[in-house]
Design a protein around this motif. Structure first.
Motif, PDB file in Angstrom:
ATOM      1  N   ILE A 157      34.542  34.028  34.847  1.00  0.00           N
ATOM      2  CA  ILE A 157      35.183  34.802  33.966  1.00  0.00           C
ATOM      3  C   ILE A 157      36.589  34.779  34.110  1.00  0.00           C
ATOM      4  CG2 ILE A 157      35.314  37.202  33.308  1.00  0.00           C
ATOM      5  CD1 ILE A 157      32.247  37.622  34.083  1.00  0.00           C
ATOM      6  N   LEU A 158      36.961  34.892  35.385  1.00  0.00           N
ATOM      7  CA  LEU A 158      38.226  34.892  36.012  1.00  0.00           C
ATOM      8  C   LEU A 158      39.132  33.538  35.401  1.00  0.00           C
ATOM      9  CD1 LEU A 158      38.802  36.182  39.598  1.00  0.00           C
ATOM     10  CD2 LEU A 158      40.005  36.832  37.630  1.00  0.00           C
ATOM     11  N   SER A 159      38.329  32.622  35.241  1.00  0.00           N
ATOM     12  CA  SER A 159      39.001  31.113  34.936  1.00  0.00           C
ATOM     13  C   SER A 159      39.512  31.364  33.573  1.00  0.00           C
ATOM     14  CB  SER A 159      37.981  30.090  34.962  1.00  0.00           C
ATOM     15  OG  SER A 159      36.715  30.343  33.987  1.00  0.00           O
ATOM     16  N   GLY A 160      39.209  32.138  32.591  1.00  0.00           N
ATOM     17  CA  GLY A 160      39.547  32.272  31.402  1.00  0.00           C
ATOM     18  C   GLY A 160      40.833  33.317  31.356  1.00  0.00           C
ATOM     19  N   VAL A 161      40.721  34.198  32.247  1.00  0.00           N
ATOM     20  CA  VAL A 161      41.962  35.191  32.122  1.00  0.00           C
ATOM     21  C   VAL A 161      42.967  34.718  33.230  1.00  0.00           C
ATOM     22  CG1 VAL A 161      42.253  37.642  32.691  1.00  0.00           C
ATOM     23  CG2 VAL A 161      40.057  37.014  31.701  1.00  0.00           C
ATOM     24  N   PHE A 162      42.648  34.331  34.263  1.00  0.00           N
ATOM     25  CA  PHE A 162      43.557  34.038  35.402  1.00  0.00           C
ATOM     26  C   PHE A 162      43.028  32.904  36.260  1.00  0.00           C
ATOM     27  CE2 PHE A 162      46.122  36.028  39.004  1.00  0.00           C
ATOM     28  CZ  PHE A 162      47.024  35.108  39.067  1.00  0.00           C
ATOM     29  N   PRO A 163      43.363  31.738  35.612  1.00  0.00           N
ATOM     30  CA  PRO A 163      42.837  30.532  36.232  1.00  0.00           C
ATOM     31  C   PRO A 163      43.254  30.287  37.889  1.00  0.00           C
ATOM     32  CG  PRO A 163      43.622  29.845  34.036  1.00  0.00           C
ATOM     33  CD  PRO A 163      43.818  31.269  34.353  1.00  0.00           C
ATOM     34  N   GLU A 164      44.360  30.389  38.043  1.00  0.00           N
ATOM     35  CA  GLU A 164      44.753  30.455  39.436  1.00  0.00           C
ATOM     36  C   GLU A 164      43.790  31.270  40.391  1.00  0.00           C
ATOM     37  OE1 GLU A 164      49.310  29.402  40.277  1.00  0.00           O
ATOM     38  OE2 GLU A 164      49.121  30.515  38.662  1.00  0.00           O
ATOM     39  N   ALA A 165      43.818  32.477  40.053  1.00  0.00           N
ATOM     40  CA  ALA A 165      42.988  33.242  41.076  1.00  0.00           C
ATOM     41  C   ALA A 165      41.617  32.645  40.877  1.00  0.00           C
ATOM     42  CB  ALA A 165      42.879  34.771  40.134  1.00  0.00           C
ATOM     43  N   ALA A 166      41.114  32.200  39.915  1.00  0.00           N
ATOM     44  CA  ALA A 166      39.713  31.819  40.128  1.00  0.00           C
ATOM     45  C   ALA A 166      39.486  30.644  41.121  1.00  0.00           C
ATOM     46  CB  ALA A 166      39.115  31.249  38.633  1.00  0.00           C
ATOM     47  N   GLU A 167      40.504  30.007  41.349  1.00  0.00           N
ATOM     48  CA  GLU A 167      40.596  28.859  42.155  1.00  0.00           C
ATOM     49  C   GLU A 167      40.772  29.389  43.570  1.00  0.00           C
ATOM     50  OE1 GLU A 167      43.716  26.634  40.771  1.00  0.00           O
ATOM     51  OE2 GLU A 167      42.551  25.943  39.019  1.00  0.00           O
ATOM     52  N   GLU A 174      29.331  39.746  47.696  1.00  0.00           N
ATOM     53  CA  GLU A 174      29.322  38.682  46.562  1.00  0.00           C
ATOM     54  C   GLU A 174      30.579  37.935  46.641  1.00  0.00           C
ATOM     55  OE1 GLU A 174      26.833  37.995  44.449  1.00  0.00           O
ATOM     56  OE2 GLU A 174      25.477  39.781  44.933  1.00  0.00           O
ATOM     57  N   ASP A 175      30.563  36.719  45.788  1.00  0.00           N
ATOM     58  CA  ASP A 175      31.700  35.924  45.727  1.00  0.00           C
ATOM     59  C   ASP A 175      32.778  36.615  44.943  1.00  0.00           C
ATOM     60  OD1 ASP A 175      33.375  34.065  46.388  1.00  0.00           O
ATOM     61  OD2 ASP A 175      32.337  32.577  44.626  1.00  0.00           O
ATOM     62  N   GLY A 176      33.971  36.435  45.201  1.00  0.00           N
ATOM     63  CA  GLY A 176      35.080  36.940  44.416  1.00  0.00           C
ATOM     64  C   GLY A 176      36.327  37.059  44.977  1.00  0.00           C
ATOM     65  N   VAL A 177      37.345  37.854  44.340  1.00  0.00           N
ATOM     66  CA  VAL A 177      38.619  37.829  45.027  1.00  0.00           C
ATOM     67  C   VAL A 177      39.129  39.197  44.826  1.00  0.00           C
ATOM     68  CG1 VAL A 177      39.374  35.440  44.026  1.00  0.00           C
ATOM     69  CG2 VAL A 177      39.656  37.388  42.701  1.00  0.00           C
ATOM     70  N   GLU A 178      40.219  39.380  45.590  1.00  0.00           N
ATOM     71  CA  GLU A 178      41.099  40.563  45.464  1.00  0.00           C
ATOM     72  C   GLU A 178      42.528  40.303  45.067  1.00  0.00           C
ATOM     73  OE1 GLU A 178      39.122  43.662  48.771  1.00  0.00           O
ATOM     74  OE2 GLU A 178      40.131  42.044  49.424  1.00  0.00           O
ATOM     75  N   VAL A 179      42.883  41.008  44.039  1.00  0.00           N
ATOM     76  CA  VAL A 179      44.189  40.632  43.240  1.00  0.00           C
ATOM     77  C   VAL A 179      45.294  41.948  43.499  1.00  0.00           C
ATOM     78  CG1 VAL A 179      45.348  40.021  41.213  1.00  0.00           C
ATOM     79  CG2 VAL A 179      43.114  39.168  41.566  1.00  0.00           C
ATOM     80  N   ALA A 180      46.291  41.621  44.346  1.00  0.00           N
ATOM     81  CA  ALA A 180      47.347  42.562  44.469  1.00  0.00           C
ATOM     82  C   ALA A 180      48.505  42.113  43.247  1.00  0.00           C
ATOM     83  CB  ALA A 180      48.061  42.399  45.699  1.00  0.00           C
ATOM     84  N   ILE A 181      48.643  42.973  42.551  1.00  0.00           N
ATOM     85  CA  ILE A 181      49.452  42.785  41.233  1.00  0.00           C
ATOM     86  C   ILE A 181      50.358  43.968  40.844  1.00  0.00           C
ATOM     87  CG2 ILE A 181      47.790  44.048  39.649  1.00  0.00           C
ATOM     88  CD1 ILE A 181      48.158  41.961  37.621  1.00  0.00           C
ATOM     89  N   SER A 182      51.219  44.038  40.434  1.00  0.00           N
ATOM     90  CA  SER A 182      52.357  44.935  39.953  1.00  0.00           C
ATOM     91  C   SER A 182      51.542  46.215  39.273  1.00  0.00           C
ATOM     92  CB  SER A 182      53.714  44.542  39.365  1.00  0.00           C
ATOM     93  OG  SER A 182      53.151  44.290  38.097  1.00  0.00           O
TER      94      SER A 182
END
Length: 382
Positions: A150-160, A186-194
């Motif tokens: 799902i992230l690959s369609g919203v924020f491809p760099e995060a998905a990688e 589960e697999d996934g990421v954490e995104v620190a964003i403004s």
């Protein structure tokens, strides 16, 4: 005088989406949304969920000597990793007990974003120095078997960004840091964003089918994954060796670390107790502080407990004597009624990110089908 609670940059977004808010670690954060903790838990196990974890601290340690400062205070060995990696570690007291468990994001050669638990940010800042930049970002965890797709369609760099990797990037003009970390199994990421971009980011994810989830689901997910919670399985009087986390102790690190001598003595003598899992024979949720009876005698309280949506059973964690074997029968005192249980290895549910040994058929357990009306949010260990 009431203590003023801090709020996340996503506070208004949570309320707009029907979140039930509670006080947690000095913050006001969502416990669950209108669909409830059980549905949020299963969304994370089956597809993807997002969690606002902005209440976690960010202590930025950077510049000349930053590596040496962290290396001399924290239990793990940063020399095992390099810039662009993340590492789980502990800040210990002189007696070897865990003052806090921490994730270090090594963002650049001389920049480390240290992520303590919410209530321990000031303690970690005092020990490590640096700057508290918690208010300068929101942190959104996107977790689940379909999170990256799902992230690959919203924020491809995060998905990688792979497991335990860290990458500085940009999303729609906003500087972000993405780490392949999380607290669900589960697999996934954490995104620190403004803070200004956080709501838009969450809205796009929800539009793609990611379900918002609160602290309730985060707690039941981490419990199924056998992950410790500070103040429960870690804290004053609890060492990494007792918690089964000796792998975060770098015994041979030249700089040493606070608490090393106490841990060496405990390693030599052997811990007098070890963290174990407990699984009930029925659907009765187990709760922290309920007494565990081993061989007819009280052996201490559960440190955490709840209902497992995947196993369809009550589960908990507690410290037991080191000679206790997996499968051994115990009882848990649930409001004066003894509930039959057995001792279990951890995690209760295999962690997707670490790809451990699966179930008897070689596959990851599916959530229990006959869940009925059970809710897990009434008395959560959050």
């Amino acid at each position: 005088m009431a203590t003023l609670l801090r709020t996340s940059p996503l506070d208004a977004w949570h309320r707009k989406n029907g979140a039930r808010m509670i006080a947690f670690g000095g913050w006001e954060m969502p416990l669950e949304y209108q669909t409830g903790t059980l549905a949020e838990h299963l969304a994370c196990r089956r597809r993807a969920a997002l969690f606002d974890v902005s209440h976690l601290g960010t202590v930025r340690v950077e510049g000349k000597g930053a590596f040496e400062r962290l290396q001399g205070e924290l239990s793990n060995d940063l020399a095992k990793i390099s810039p662009g990696r993340a590492q789980y570690t502990h800040l210990l007291d002189d007696d070897g007990s865990v003052l806090d468990d921490i994730i270090v994001w090594w963002v650049e050669e001389r920049r480390f974003d240290v992520m303590p638990n919410a209530s321990n940010t000031s303690r970690v800042l005092e020990a490590l120095g640096g700057e508290d930049v918690t208010a300068e970002r929101a942190v959104i965890a996107v977790q689940g078997p379909e999170a990256r797709a799902i992230l690959s369609g919203v924020f491809p760099e995060a998905a990688e960004v792979a497991h335990n990797r860290v990458r500085a990037a940009e999303w729609k003009g906003s500087a972000v840091v993405v780490a392949g970390t999380g607290y669900t199994g589960e697999d996934g990421v954490e995104v620190a964003i403004s803070p200004a971009a956080a709501s838009d980011f969450c809205e796009l994810l929800v539009n793609e089918g990611v379900r918002p989830a609160g602290l309730g689901a985060r707690d039941t997910l981490r419990l199924e994954a056998g992950l410790p919670l500070h103040g429960h399985e870690l804290g004053a009087g609890i060492t990494p060796l007792e918690a089964g986390l000796s792998w975060v102790v770098a015994w041979q690190k030249p700089s040493g670390f606070r608490g090393k001598q106490a841990l060496l003595a405990q390693r030599e003598a052997g811990p007098g107790r070890l963290l174990r899992g407990v699984v009930g024979t029925g659907r009765q949720p187990l709760r922290a502080s309920q007494q565990v009876l081993l061989r007819g005698a009280r052996s201490g309280p559960l440190t955490s407990g709840n209902f497992s949506p995947v196993l369809g059973r009550g589960i908990g964690m507690c410290f037991l004597p080191p000679d206790v074997q997996h499968g051994e029968e115990v009882e848990v005192d649930v409001r004066g009624r003894l509930v039959s249980c057995h001792v279990s290895a951890l995690p209760f549910v295999p962690k997707a990110t670490t790809k451990p040994k699966m179930g008897a058929e070689g596959t990851r357990p599916e959530p229990a089908q006959d869940l009925g009306p059970a809710r897990t949010s009434a008395t959560l260990n959050v």
